[in-house]
Design an enzyme around this catalytic site. Structure first.
Site, PDB file in Angstrom:
ATOM      1  N   SER A  82      40.012   2.965  -3.298  1.00  0.00           N
ATOM      2  CA  SER A  82      39.950   3.179  -4.746  1.00  0.00           C
ATOM      3  C   SER A  82      38.524   3.591  -5.150  1.00  0.00           C
ATOM      4  O   SER A  82      38.049   4.634  -4.723  1.00  0.00           O
ATOM      5  CB  SER A  82      40.435   1.927  -5.478  1.00  0.00           C
ATOM      6  OG  SER A  82      40.669   2.186  -6.838  1.00  0.00           O
TER       7      SER A  82
ATOM      8  N   ASP B 260      51.142   6.846  -6.005  1.00  0.00           N
ATOM      9  CA  ASP B 260      50.054   6.059  -6.599  1.00  0.00           C
ATOM     10  C   ASP B 260      50.191   6.068  -8.117  1.00  0.00           C
ATOM     11  O   ASP B 260      50.200   7.118  -8.749  1.00  0.00           O
ATOM     12  CB  ASP B 260      48.707   6.659  -6.190  1.00  0.00           C
ATOM     13  CG  ASP B 260      47.531   5.753  -6.507  1.00  0.00           C
ATOM     14  OD1 ASP B 260      47.642   4.935  -7.445  1.00  0.00           O
ATOM     15  OD2 ASP B 260      46.502   5.859  -5.821  1.00  0.00           O
TER      16      ASP B 260
ATOM     17  N   HIS C 247      49.275   2.499  -5.020  1.00  0.00           N
ATOM     18  CA  HIS C 247      47.816   2.439  -4.869  1.00  0.00           C
ATOM     19  C   HIS C 247      47.412   1.614  -3.653  1.00  0.00           C
ATOM     20  O   HIS C 247      46.479   1.944  -2.944  1.00  0.00           O
ATOM     21  CB  HIS C 247      47.205   1.864  -6.142  1.00  0.00           C
ATOM     22  CG  HIS C 247      45.723   2.015  -6.215  1.00  0.00           C
ATOM     23  ND1 HIS C 247      45.094   3.248  -6.152  1.00  0.00           N
ATOM     24  CD2 HIS C 247      44.721   1.102  -6.348  1.00  0.00           C
ATOM     25  CE1 HIS C 247      43.784   3.082  -6.253  1.00  0.00           C
ATOM     26  NE2 HIS C 247      43.544   1.788  -6.357  1.00  0.00           N
TER      27      HIS C 247
END
Length: 826
Positions: free
Chosen positions: A685, A759, A793
């Site tokens: 991330s 995601d 994610h």
């Protein structure tokens, strides 16, 4: 032979062994503290077939249409109850368990809850969906006797998209259900029936961050309404009688009053929005009696597309509507006085209102209870003479905690703590809570006086040492009852002496306590002070969980300290493989895994927030897995981005990031345990964003990089990202300078990009990695892009996780481990 370019692969066996280690059961103590529930968990990673099930992506939600519930829910595979005896050790043997029985084979458990009187356990069942299992469909509500384990069904066709079943008293459960006689879902038109038009001709300002899975057209609107439309049902546990409460609506929450006589009910209404998720759709909040009769409407909130993007912004109108936990049935809520915009000067900024439920229908207006000049973050109730109120301001990192007497609001607030919440060393801790006979939690007041039990992390330059204090609210002085001591990291948990609404006394104080070391698995103890703080304490072991990754249980761990070139203290955890010797084995290849964080103070940025005695739990995609591959791991090196006063941290993001990375590498070289020509940098991330930036701006430090689920082009997140409040148009240079996508021509070191195909995290849509890969390839950079089907994610399926680890291991072997040649960083 050229390796295959498709199909899932496995990493080396030593990594597979750690990842596949079966999990221990999770625990839930009964409210009367006489029983413990063991929830048995499935293998840690589900198969890809679970994630591949059809999924609706609507208004910020992801829905399993067959279940009328959220997609990708976790679950338990079994429930067992064990009596709390003086010699109980958990996990308990089967001979001591009372298993929940009478449920169909091939089902999974969700939403498991104790009743307030500890006599029953409610849960939902759903089919595992295998070939020999029952057909998949909406969840069913069941209840089990906690003494015998005998279970029986209560209600079919639940809808759990927004809310889970909740107890109302000890003999009633409120649940949302699919409306009776519901027809088939909307059918998508075979072709468009017209253009999709969004209209802002009135010129209304409405900024929003980059949300995923929004509604796109009228079909999405109808589908969203179909799947979220529910009936509220009240189920009598003793008789099985079911009563419908109110008409079908898009109910999002139902909260019974502590005494079980009233319901606080919220639902969504049209018009829906294509620009924000459903949490901002028009909403009504009403007070009902327990039969569903409307008593009072508390809020009729319009569509909220115009909430400012700045931190501390909020919706206009009543928010945080709920019940006082210290009263049988008294409503409380907060209302902004600044239009929800922290940039507006206002005093007060927020007002807290309260209203007893029994007078709400008489036309009596709300009572003003308290007001704050900063944004109110909530309240912690004690009794009529004591409550805590929390307020904070993002820009200054200021946090204020005050006391007040709810029965005497005219007396105002008395400030208890006023501090910078970035300053970990000054953290006074948080008040312990106690359970009430109504099933709520309130402040744990010592001896019924204005004294609180405070539990805190105890951050210090030597590392975290959690503590338990008694805080005298009159003198504002503390008495230390207990503190974690080396070589352990210990922490107190829930009170065990809070039954029957009796005052909490220091004599006979009893709590849960966790204890761990850097090599020993966290275990739970029961800690007692039979004679108060001046006497000897006692404890007994409650759990004996085995080591979760025995193959590397003798790993070497050290929390290290070093300085950046501007004098800021830095912290990281250095891991070395079991049995490693610098003299015998020499320098190792190294993986640095990090995540930057913004600060408004150099002192706060340099504080120690780790413990040298914490156990190292290793997740399914953790960098620590490469200890099994004989790598050194520098985990979590602080990468502070600091700006004091009116300066903005991200204006010097690149300079500070590279300085932090250089300081870490120099420290590794100084220690002589790492081959500095064989250092890889990686992150997930915002950590992926960091890794890409470091390859662009400090290529001399690293052999290669790994970036998972990142965002690399900040012009695609134009209304803010991470801790950045300014828009692209307000800070154009910052957005451009921080974007590794726009620096792709500078990246020459190999970079592995991994991203979940689905995601849904704000700003990190898969296009970020796809465009970045194209830019890197277009400039001849060594790079690889791996898109994981069905993953979001974070990665969940066993096939996806194992393949991610395979790709990472191959990348490290090829571009880090096999790289030759010394590179001095000093």
């Amino acid at each position: 032979m050229k390796p295959p370019t498709s199909g899932y692969r496995l990493p080396p066996d030593e990594i597979v062994e750690i990842v596949d280690q079966p999990p221990e059961p999770s625990l839930a103590f009964s409210p009367d503290r006489k029983k413990v529930m063991q929830l048995y968990r499935p293998p840690p990673l589900p198969p890809i077939s679970e994630l591949a099930r059809p999924e609706l992506k609507l208004a910020g939600l992801r829905i399993d249409a067959e279940l009328f519930g959220s997609s990708r829910m976790g679950y338990s595979t079994g429930i067992a109850v064990v009596a709390m005896t003086d010699d109980l050790v958990i996990p308990a043997p089967a001979s001591l368990e009372t298993r929940v029985h009478g449920v169909p084979e091939g089902c999974w458990y969700n939403f498991v809850q104790w009743s307030d009187d500890s006599k029953h356990i409610s849960f939902t069942l759903r089919s595992a969906g295998g070939a020999s299992d029952p057909p998949r469909g909406p969840l069913e509500l069941w209840v089990a006797d906690s003494d015998t384990g005998a279970a029986r069904p209560l209600l079919k066709n639940l809808n759990t998209i927004f809310d889970e079943p909740t107890w109302m008293g000890n003999d009633c459960i409120i649940a949302a259900a699919v409306p009776a006689g519901v027809g088939p879902p909307p059918v998508k038109p075979p072709s468009a029936i017209g253009p999709n038009v969004q209209d802002n001709t009135l010129g209304k300002k409405a900024q929003a961050r980059t949300y995923q899975d929004l509604l796109k057209d009228a079909y999405d609107e109808d589908t969203f309404q179909y799947y979220t439309n529910t009936e509220l049902m009240a189920v009598q546990v003793s008789t099985g009688e079911v009563m419908q409460l109110g008409p079908p609506r898009l109910y999002t929450a139902v909260a019974p009053s502590p005494d079980g006589q009233y319901l606080l009910v919220a639902w969504l209404e049209r018009p829906f929005s294509y620009n924000v998720p459903c949490g901002r759709f028009p909403k009504r909040i009403q007070l009902w009696d327990r039969t569903g009769k409307v008593i009072h409407e508390l809020a009729n909130l319009p569509l909220a597309e115009d909430i400012p993007i700045a931190f501390n912004s909020c919706r206009q109108g009543p928010r945080s509507v709920g019940w006082r936990s210290d009263k049988p049935a008294e409503l409380v809520w907060i209302e902004a006085q600044d239009g929800g915009d922290p940039a507006v000067e206002a005093s007060p900024r927020d007002i807290v209102y309260t209203m007893p439920a029994d007078v709400a229908g008489d036309g009596a207006g709300p009572q003003k209870l308290a007001q704050t000049d900063l944004r109110c973050g909530g309240l912690f109730w004690g009794n009529d003479d004591l409550a805590l109120i929390y307020e904070s301001e993002w820009k200054t990192r200021r946090s204020v905690v005050s006391t007040f007497a709810p029965s005497k609001p005219e007396q105002g607030l008395d400030v208890l703590f006023d501090r910078n919440y970035e300053d970990a060393y000054s953290d006074p801790g948080s008040p312990a809570s106690r359970r009430t006979s109504l099933g709520t939690y309130v402040l744990a007041m010592v001896d019924g006086q204005r004294k609180l039990l405070m539990q805190g992390p105890g951050a210090s330059p030597e590392g975290n040492r959690p503590f338990l204090d008694v805080l005298d609210l009159e003198s504002k002085q503390t008495q230390r009852l207990w503190q974690s001591s080396p070589p352990y990291l210990e922490d107190t948990g829930s009170l065990l002496c809070d039954q029957h609404d009796q005052p909490i006394k220091l004599e006979g104080l009893s709590m849960l306590l966790t204890r761990e070391t850097n090599l020993e698995t966290p275990q739970i103890y029961i800690k007692k002070w039979p004679h108060g703080p001046e006497g000897e304490s006692s404890e007994r072991l409650l759990t004996q969980f085995p080591h979760p990754h025995p193959s590397i249980k003798d790993l070497q761990k050290e929390v290290i300290r070093y300085k950046r070139d501007d004098g800021i203290d830095m912290t990281a955890t250095l891991y070395l493989p079991p049995g490693y010797s610098k003299e015998k084995d020499g320098p190792l290849p190294c993986l640095i895994w990090a995540y930057p964080r913004e600060f408004k103070s150099k002192d706060a940025a340099g504080q120690m927030r780790k413990s040298p005695f914490s156990f190292s739990s290793i997740g399914a995609t953790s960098a620590l897995l490469w200890l099994a591959r004989r790598y050194a791991i520098l985990d979590g090196p602080t990468m502070p981005i600091v700006a004091e006063g009116d300066e903005e941290p991200n204006n010097t993001y690149v300079q500070q990031l590279t300085a932090s990375a250089r300081a870490a590498v120099q420290e590794l070289e100084r220690r002589g345990v790492v081959d500095t020509s064989k250092i890889a940098v990686g992150g997930h991330s915002y950590g992926a964003f960091m890794a890409a930036n470091l390859l662009a701006h400090a290529p001399d430090l690293f052999a290669c990089g790994i970036a998972r689920s990142g965002a690399y082009n900040r012009t695609l997140t134009p209304f803010g990202f991470q801790a950045e409040e300014r828009t692209l148009w307000e800070a154009t240079d910052t957005y451009i300078n921080m974007s590794p996508y726009l620096q792709a021509h500078k990246i020459k070191k190999p970079l592995l990009l991994i991203h979940g195909e689905d995601d849904n995290n704000t700003g990190t849509f898969p296009m970020q990695s796809e465009r970045f890969y194209a830019a890197l390839k277009g400039h001849g950079a060594p790079c690889k892009l791996v898109i994981l089907p069905h993953e979001s994610h974070g990665y969940r399926a066993r096939e996806s996780v194992m393949h991610t680890l395979y790709e990472m291991d191959q990348w490290l072997q090829r571009f880090c481990e096999q790289k030759q040649g010394p590179m001095s960083k000093l």
